[in-house]
Write an enzyme that holds these catalytic residues in place. Structure first.
Site, mmCIF file in Angstrom:
data_model
loop_
_atom_site.group_PDB
_atom_site.id
_atom_site.type_symbol
_atom_site.label_atom_id
_atom_site.label_comp_id
_atom_site.label_asym_id
_atom_site.label_seq_id
_atom_site.Cartn_x
_atom_site.Cartn_y
_atom_site.Cartn_z
ATOM 1 N N ASN A 55 2.715 1.416 -7.309
ATOM 2 C CA ASN A 55 1.944 1.822 -6.112
ATOM 3 C C ASN A 55 2.581 3.045 -5.450
ATOM 4 O OD1 ASN A 55 2.728 -0.995 -6.351
ATOM 5 N ND2 ASN A 55 1.075 -1.472 -4.926
ATOM 6 N N CYS A 56 3.917 2.992 -5.348
ATOM 7 C CA CYS A 56 4.622 4.020 -4.581
ATOM 8 C C CYS A 56 4.554 5.384 -5.267
ATOM 9 C CB CYS A 56 6.070 3.603 -4.363
ATOM 10 S SG CYS A 56 6.211 1.915 -3.741
ATOM 11 N N PRO A 290 3.856 -27.090 1.379
ATOM 12 C CA PRO A 290 5.114 -26.844 0.657
ATOM 13 C C PRO A 290 4.945 -26.537 -0.830
ATOM 14 C CG PRO A 290 5.007 -29.107 1.518
ATOM 15 C CD PRO A 290 3.793 -28.412 2.017
ATOM 16 N N TYR A 293 3.763 -21.109 -2.078
ATOM 17 C CA TYR A 293 4.641 -20.058 -1.551
ATOM 18 C C TYR A 293 3.800 -18.801 -1.318
ATOM 19 C CZ TYR A 293 8.717 -22.811 -2.973
ATOM 20 O OH TYR A 293 9.666 -23.776 -3.096
ATOM 21 N N GLY A 296 5.361 -10.887 0.146
ATOM 22 C CA GLY A 296 4.877 -9.510 0.070
ATOM 23 C C GLY A 296 4.088 -9.090 1.307
ATOM 24 N N ASP A 297 3.228 -8.107 1.100
ATOM 25 C CA ASP A 297 2.483 -7.521 2.221
ATOM 26 C C ASP A 297 1.594 -8.538 2.938
ATOM 27 O OD1 ASP A 297 3.579 -5.181 1.364
ATOM 28 O OD2 ASP A 297 1.702 -4.177 0.853
HETATM 29 P P1 FAD Z 1 0.656 -5.519 -4.208
HETATM 30 O O1 FAD Z 1 1.753 -4.826 -4.923
HETATM 31 O O2 FAD Z 1 -0.409 -4.686 -3.587
HETATM 32 O O3 FAD Z 1 -0.006 -6.539 -5.207
HETATM 33 C C1 FAD Z 1 -1.052 -7.374 -4.810
HETATM 34 C C2 FAD Z 1 -1.999 -7.555 -5.976
HETATM 35 O O4 FAD Z 1 -2.734 -8.747 -5.763
HETATM 36 C C3 FAD Z 1 -3.034 -6.442 -6.075
HETATM 37 O O5 FAD Z 1 -2.945 -5.796 -7.313
HETATM 38 C C4 FAD Z 1 -4.377 -7.158 -5.911
HETATM 39 O O6 FAD Z 1 -5.387 -6.654 -6.769
HETATM 40 C C5 FAD Z 1 -4.024 -8.582 -6.302
HETATM 41 N N1 FAD Z 1 -4.885 -9.580 -5.679
HETATM 42 C C6 FAD Z 1 -5.252 -9.679 -4.380
HETATM 43 N N2 FAD Z 1 -6.018 -10.754 -4.180
HETATM 44 C C7 FAD Z 1 -6.166 -11.360 -5.380
HETATM 45 C C8 FAD Z 1 -6.852 -12.509 -5.811
HETATM 46 N N3 FAD Z 1 -7.518 -13.264 -4.960
HETATM 47 N N4 FAD Z 1 -6.798 -12.851 -7.118
HETATM 48 C C9 FAD Z 1 -6.098 -12.097 -7.994
HETATM 49 N N5 FAD Z 1 -5.423 -10.976 -7.639
HETATM 50 C C10 FAD Z 1 -5.446 -10.629 -6.342
HETATM 51 N N6 FAD Z 1 6.566 0.772 -0.218
HETATM 52 C C11 FAD Z 1 7.820 1.243 -0.147
HETATM 53 O O7 FAD Z 1 8.730 0.472 0.172
HETATM 54 N N7 FAD Z 1 8.108 2.552 -0.441
HETATM 55 C C12 FAD Z 1 7.140 3.436 -0.811
HETATM 56 O O8 FAD Z 1 7.439 4.608 -1.092
HETATM 57 C C13 FAD Z 1 5.803 2.971 -0.863
HETATM 58 N N8 FAD Z 1 4.817 3.819 -1.195
HETATM 59 C C14 FAD Z 1 3.539 3.331 -1.294
HETATM 60 C C15 FAD Z 1 2.534 4.221 -1.660
HETATM 61 C C16 FAD Z 1 1.234 3.769 -1.775
HETATM 62 C C17 FAD Z 1 0.151 4.731 -2.148
HETATM 63 C C18 FAD Z 1 0.941 2.390 -1.539
HETATM 64 C C19 FAD Z 1 -0.465 1.884 -1.682
HETATM 65 C C20 FAD Z 1 1.936 1.508 -1.176
HETATM 66 C C21 FAD Z 1 3.242 1.972 -1.039
HETATM 67 N N9 FAD Z 1 4.280 1.117 -0.664
HETATM 68 C C22 FAD Z 1 5.553 1.601 -0.572
HETATM 69 C C23 FAD Z 1 4.021 -0.303 -0.320
HETATM 70 C C24 FAD Z 1 4.273 -1.220 -1.502
HETATM 71 O O9 FAD Z 1 3.558 -0.766 -2.602
HETATM 72 C C25 FAD Z 1 3.862 -2.634 -1.126
HETATM 73 O O10 FAD Z 1 4.629 -3.046 -0.022
HETATM 74 C C26 FAD Z 1 4.056 -3.627 -2.258
HETATM 75 O O11 FAD Z 1 3.328 -3.245 -3.377
HETATM 76 C C27 FAD Z 1 3.621 -5.020 -1.805
HETATM 77 O O12 FAD Z 1 3.676 -5.920 -2.865
HETATM 78 P P2 FAD Z 1 2.653 -7.138 -2.920
HETATM 79 O O13 FAD Z 1 2.966 -7.909 -4.145
HETATM 80 O O14 FAD Z 1 2.638 -7.834 -1.631
HETATM 81 O O15 FAD Z 1 1.223 -6.444 -3.050
#
Ligand code: FAD
Length: 570
Positions: A55-56, A290, A293, A296-297
């Site tokens: 993503n980053c 419980p 889990y 992430g975001d």
């Molecule tokens: P994600 O990595 O977004 O993964 C979540 C996944 O879950 C997605 O692919 C989605 O399709 C899937 N999903 C959602 N709902 C469902 C469902 N019901 N069923 C199946 N799949 C599902 N952070 C930094 O620290 N430094 C950076 O430089 C930085 N740059 C970034 C640049 C961009 C353009 C973006 C978009 C983000 C950036 N971030 C950065 C933030 C970082 O990418 C996120 O904090 C991180 O990816 C969060 O991880 P996550 O697993 O919570 O979510």
């Protein structure tokens, strides 16, 4: 469409773990869990086409710094299967959780079939989605958000095929600024629109002002304190209409005004949602159920400094939480201790970074400068001045009256990353400004100075806490009541003539001792030089000559003039 719902799995005696979301948090939880438990059955669902993509890195592929699209794809389903024996289901959206029966409903996006999958343990890492407020015209053509590979492909092919001349980036957060830089390097004229008076919310205003001036120096338009009122299609273009009435016709628009946690699945399953809208988890990252889990975001974290609930969507925390979740599923008891928000962004040639709490937040929490916390700004060279190629960095340090470091912000060019990381460690381990001055950091002229910028920030903090010097701030000098205040500039006359604080009197440092009579004793005195070092010496001379009410301007004329230049440009 009617679908047959079949329940798959559930016959094996080993633990069956389902993971929702296959990118940062989900994929790291899956890989770690396999390393901890060879027997567990692990199935990872990803509604998109790609797991574990970078993503980053997306903005840098759009701008051309990352040349190959394939380099964004860190892992494939086949590789996850081969190395970790993880069953990856791409294009599979988990649409429902039945906690009672411990099954999820999965929609196969390819063939639109629906089936159920049972679990012993469920992990939610569904991430966050870009905010798209109901602004009139928000669905106009050529308005993009950036979150995943398909978004990236759309933006990239628009750039390649339509050859847009200009872009408006709405939102001056990290992703907005990275996109501004990358569109600029792809040859577009870029305007940034931000409703607040500054970009990069984790920075305090005077630090953001340095970034503003740099952005403007690159020829980008920066429209601060001016939100978007409407988008109006006009031929092939869309006009961005601002609250002020300003109209910016754009070939393309990047909407980057923040993200909101994907909490629908959890909410509909009756899991507790926190006040911020993130999924509520305990220190083990378990939800209110419980067996489920979350990480992430999508989750609400505890702010490491304030202890308050917060949303801090960053890759580092998501990856670390993935490991903790996996360890706990495997039977360990690991805790997540909160997020301090350490972050860095490249903004054209600059780097801007922050860790811990900023002053704005402390004020919102009712804390008072001088009573609850102190801030000091230092300007240091990235490495020894006599070795070529050094550059300046501004460090704002925030600490309690007992010296505990609460946060820092750095704006500079070279070596910002390592300094913010040093201070991040100090914040995490509740160290003090006195500890910062003792840090023994690697030094040779191409890399640092014998007193590293972090040591310098520590020295200044210690000086303040020891009572060796009191500090004044840029806004006090700017708004000084001259009937009560004497502004003293101790730089050389040539520097003073190039620009100075209005009404400041120039007495160069080396003449101070012989000209003390010219300085009134019945007024408060604010002393400045370029960055605060010579003025500190001046303050020390005066304090030892009977001047009680004398303070050093923190960050010196350099910070003052950055703010002044920014204010003139708004
Ligand atoms: P994600 O990595 O977004 O993964 C979540 C996944 O879950 C997605 O692919 C989605 O399709 C899937 N999903 C959602 N709902 C469902 C469902 N019901 N069923 C199946 N799949 C599902 N952070 C930094 O620290 N430094 C950076 O430089 C930085 N740059 C970034 C640049 C961009 C353009 C973006 C978009 C983000 C950036 N971030 C950065 C933030 C970082 O990418 C996120 O904090 C991180 O990816 C969060 O991880 P996550 O697993 O919570 O979510």
């Amino acid at each position: 469409m009617q679908c047959d719902i079949k329940i798959q799995g559930g016959m094996d005696m080993s633990k069956k773990v389902l993971i929702v979301g296959g990118v940062a948090g989900g994929a790291s939880a899956a890989a770690r869990l396999r390393r901890m438990d060879e027997k567990a059955e692990i199935i990872m669902f990803e509604k998109g086409m790609y797991i574990s993509f970078a993503n980053c890195g997306l903005p840098y592929y759009i701008g051309g710094a990352i040349k190959e699209r394939k380099n964004l794809l860190v892992q494939t389903a086949e590789a996850m299967k081969a190395r970790f024996n993880i069953d990856v289901k791409e294009l599979s959206e988990v649409t429902k959780i039945d906690r009672h029966r411990k099954v999820v409903e999965v929609r196969n996006i390819k063939d639109r079939s629906i089936y159920e999958e049972s679990y012993d343990v469920l992990v939610l890492s569904p991430g966050a989605s870009p905010v798209k407020p109901p602004i009139p015209g928000i669905d106009s053509p050529n308005i993009y958000t950036l979150r995943d590979i398909p978004d990236t492909d759309s933006i990239k092919s628009f750039l390649d095929e339509k050859k847009p001349q200009n872009a408006v980036v709405v939102g001056g957060g990290f992703i907005g600024l990275e996109m501004a830089e990358n569109l600029h390097s792809a040859g577009l004229k870029v305007d940034i629109v931000e409703a607040l008076d500054q970009v990069m919310a984790p920075l305090d205003y005077e630090m953001a002002a340095i970034v503003h001036n740099h952005i403007r120096s690159k020829g980008c338009g920066l429209h601060l304190k001016d939100g978007v009122k409407a988008f109006e299609p006009e031929g092939n273009r869309t006009v961005v209409v601002l609250q002020s009435g300003k109209r910016i016709p754009a070939d393309m628009i990047i909407l980057s005004i923040g993200v909101k946690p994907n909490n629908t699945l959890a909410r509909e399953a009756g899991l507790e949602i926190g006040v911020t809208g993130g999924i509520k988890v305990n220190e083990y990252l378990q939800t209110s159920d419980p067996n489920i889990y979350a990480l992430g975001d999508a989750v609400e974290v505890t702010d490491y400094i304030s202890g308050n609930p917060a949303l801090i969507p960053l890759a580092g925390p998501a990856n670390k939480q993935g490991r903790i979740v996996a360890d706990n599923i495997a039977g360990r008891r690991e805790t997540y201790k909160g997020t301090q928000g350490t972050a860095i962004a490249k903004v054209f040639d600059m780097a801007a970074a922050s860790t811990g709490v900023n002053e704005k937040t402390l004020k919102k929490l009712g804390k008072e400068l001088g009573k609850d916390y102190i801030t000091t700004i230092t300007h240091s060279a990235s490495h020894a001045g006599y070795y070529p190629g050094g550059s300046a960095m501004a460090i704002k340090l925030i600490y309690t009256l007992q010296g505990r470091v609460l946060g820092a912000q750095i704006a500079g060019y070279d070596g910002v990353d390592k300094r913010i990381d040093d201070i991040a460690i100090a914040v995490r381990h509740r160290m003090t400004v006195h500890d910062l001055q003792e840090f023994e950091l690697a030094y040779a002229p191409p890399f640092s100075s014998a007193k590293d910028p972090v040591n310098m920030a520590g020295y200044v903090g210690s000086n303040v806490l020891n009572g060796d010097v009191k500090v004044a701030y840029w806004y006090e000098a700017m708004n000084a009541d001259m009937s009560r205040t004497f502004l003293l500039d101790v730089r050389e006359p040539s520097e003073y003539q190039m620009g100075h604080i209005p009404n400041a009197v120039n007495i160069p440092l080396d003449q101070i001792r012989s000209r003390l009579k010219e300085i009134p004793k019945d007024k408060e005195i604010i002393v400045n030089c370029r960055v605060g070092l010579r003025s500190y010496i001046g303050v020390r001379i005066m304090m030892q000559n009977g001047f009680d009410n004398v303070r050093n301007l923190s960050g010196g004329y350099k910070t003052y003039s950055a703010v002044e230049a920014d204010m003139k440009s708004i």
